[in-house]
Design an enzyme around this catalytic site. Structure first.
Site, PDB file in Angstrom:
ATOM      1  N   SER A 161       0.832  -1.202   0.000  1.00 30.92           N
ATOM      2  CA  SER A 161       0.000   0.000   0.000  1.00 30.92           C
ATOM      3  C   SER A 161       0.866   1.251   0.000  1.00 30.92           C
ATOM      4  O   SER A 161       0.505   2.258  -0.616  1.00 30.92           O
ATOM      5  CB  SER A 161      -0.961   0.006   1.185  1.00 30.92           C
ATOM      6  OG  SER A 161      -0.270  -0.105   2.413  1.00 30.92           O
ATOM      7  N   GLU A 162       2.005   1.225   0.706  1.00 28.96           N
ATOM      8  CA  GLU A 162       2.949   2.347   0.653  1.00 28.96           C
ATOM      9  C   GLU A 162       4.394   1.872   0.760  1.00 28.96           C
ATOM     10  O   GLU A 162       4.683   0.855   1.403  1.00 28.96           O
ATOM     11  CB  GLU A 162       2.695   3.376   1.766  1.00 28.96           C
ATOM     12  CG  GLU A 162       1.569   4.347   1.487  1.00 28.96           C
ATOM     13  CD  GLU A 162       0.272   3.941   2.143  1.00 28.96           C
ATOM     14  OE1 GLU A 162      -0.772   4.529   1.795  1.00 28.96           O
ATOM     15  OE2 GLU A 162       0.289   3.017   2.988  1.00 28.96           O
ATOM     16  N   THR A 163       5.262   2.642   0.135  1.00 34.22           N
ATOM     17  CA  THR A 163       6.719   2.494   0.232  1.00 34.22           C
ATOM     18  C   THR A 163       7.280   3.869   0.541  1.00 34.22           C
ATOM     19  O   THR A 163       6.823   4.864  -0.035  1.00 34.22           O
ATOM     20  CB  THR A 163       7.301   1.974  -1.095  1.00 34.22           C
ATOM     21  OG1 THR A 163       6.765   0.675  -1.370  1.00 34.22           O
ATOM     22  CG2 THR A 163       8.820   1.902  -1.054  1.00 34.22           C
TER      23      THR A 163
END
Length: 285
Positions: A52-54
Site C-alpha cells: 500500500s505504501e513504500t
C-alpha cells in the site's frame, strides 16, 4: 536538473505496523538512504513492491526535522500517511537515528512536520496532523457512499470529510457488527476513499471497529490506516462520541490484527501502535 545516481545497493527494511502479533499489521517498505533517486525511480520501485505504501528517507530540508520522508503508493505520491509515518520512524531509529530533541522525533513530509513519540505502552505514536478539509459531505456523494457500502442512506448515522493528506470521507455506523458485515461495491463509489467506524459493545478490549476502502485505479481495502484513524479520532473525540483514549481494531475481515491506540492530551491527539521490523538488508535500486 540533477542527474540520477546509478543503481546501487541501499539499506532497506520492511516493517509490520499497527499490530502486536507477527504479520498482523500493515507492511511498509522503507529505503533508508534515498539521496540521488529520481521521483520516477521511487514511483517505479513502489509499484514493484506492490504494498500500500513504500517510503524513501532523505536528509531534512527543515532544520527542525530529523529526516525527510517521501511516501508512495503503487500509483502516486502522498503528502502524508499514518502507517508509513510510524514504520519509517521505526526503521530510522533501528538504523541508528538519533532525534535532535529528546523524547520527540520530527519527521518532515510534503504535508509539513509531524511529531512522533513513544507512548506509555512503549509504542510509537504520531501527533495527528490538522485536517485540511472537514465538515459535511454532500448528499449526492453520500448516496454513492451508501451504495458502495451496500447500506441504506439511513444506516449512515453521520459522515464528514476527514482530509489530512488522503481525502477520506468518514462514516459512522451504529455498531462494529455492521462495519464487519460490509461487502464493498467499489464501482459504486469509484474515485472515493471511504473509512467506516462503529463501536464495539461495552466491555470488549477494543472500542471501535474500522475499515477503509480506496476506490481508485487499484480498488482495495487497506489493512490498517493511520491517516484515517487520525482524522476520525479528531472528529469523534471532538464531538463527544468517543472517549479521549481508546483502541480501534482494523483489518479483521482481511485476517489482520491491527490495533490502533488513540489518546488525546493537552498536546493534541496521538495515534500509535506496535511496529516490528520483519526484513532488513539492502535493495538494488
Amino acid at each position: 536538473m540533477t542527474p540520477e545516481t546509478p543503481v546501487s545497493a541501499r539499506p532497506f527494511a520492511q516493517v509490520d505496523v499497527f499490530s502486536p502479533e507477527p504479520f498482523g499489521g500493515n507492511p511498509l517498505a522503507v529505503v533508508l538512504e534515498s539521496s540521488g533517486l529520481s521521483t520516477a525511480r521511487m514511483q517505479r520501485f513502489a509499484n514493484w513492491t506492490n504494498l500500500s505504501e513504500t517510503t524513501f528517507l532523505l536528509p531534512p530540508d527543515d532544520s527542525q526535522a530529523d529526516y525527510r520522508v517521501r511516501i508512495f503508493t503503487p500509483t502516486e505520491e502522498l503528502p502524508f500517511a499514518g502507517h508509513p509515518t510510524l514504520g519509517s520512524a521505526q526503521a530510522w531509529l533501528e538504523a541508528g537515528g538519533k532525534p535532535r530533541q529528546e523524547g520527540i522525533l520530527v519527521q518532515e513530509s510534503a504535508a509539513g512536520l509531524v511529531r512522533i513519540k513513544t507512548d506509555d505502552g512503549g509504542r510509537l505514536a504520531f501527533a495527528a496532523p490538522a485536517l485540511t478539509r472537514s465538515g459535511p459531505v454532500a448528499e449526492e456523494v453520500l448516496d454513492r457512499v451508501a451504495a458502495g457500502l451496500g447500506l441504506s442512506r439511513q444506516a449512515l448515522r453521520d459522515a464528514a470529510w476527514l482530509v489530512n493528506g488522503p481525502e477520506w470521507i468518514g462514516v459512522l455506523l451504529d455498531s462494529a457488527a455492521e462495519v464487519l458485515a460490509i461487502r464493498p461495491n467499489y464501482p459504486a463509489m469509484a474515485g472515493l476513499a471511504v473509512g467506516v467506524i462503529g463501536p464495539h459493545p461495552d466491555g470488549e478490549s477494543t472500542g471501535f471497529e474500522v475499515r477503509t476502502f480506496i476506490s481508485d485505479d487499484l480498488p482495495c481495502e487497506d489493512p490498517v490506516t493511520g491517516s484515517f484513524n487520525a482524522g476520525v479520532a479528531q472528529w469523534l473525540i471532538g464531538s463527544g462520541r468517543a472517549p479521549s483514549s481508546y483502541i480501534a481494531a482494523q483489518g479483521t475481515v482481511l485476517g489482520r490484527t491491527g490495533r490502533v491506540h488513540v489518546e488525546a492530551d493537552g498536546a493534541g491527539i496521538w495515534v500509535g501502535g506496535e511496529c516490528t521490523t520483519r526484513i532488513t538488508g539492502t535493495i538494488s535500486i
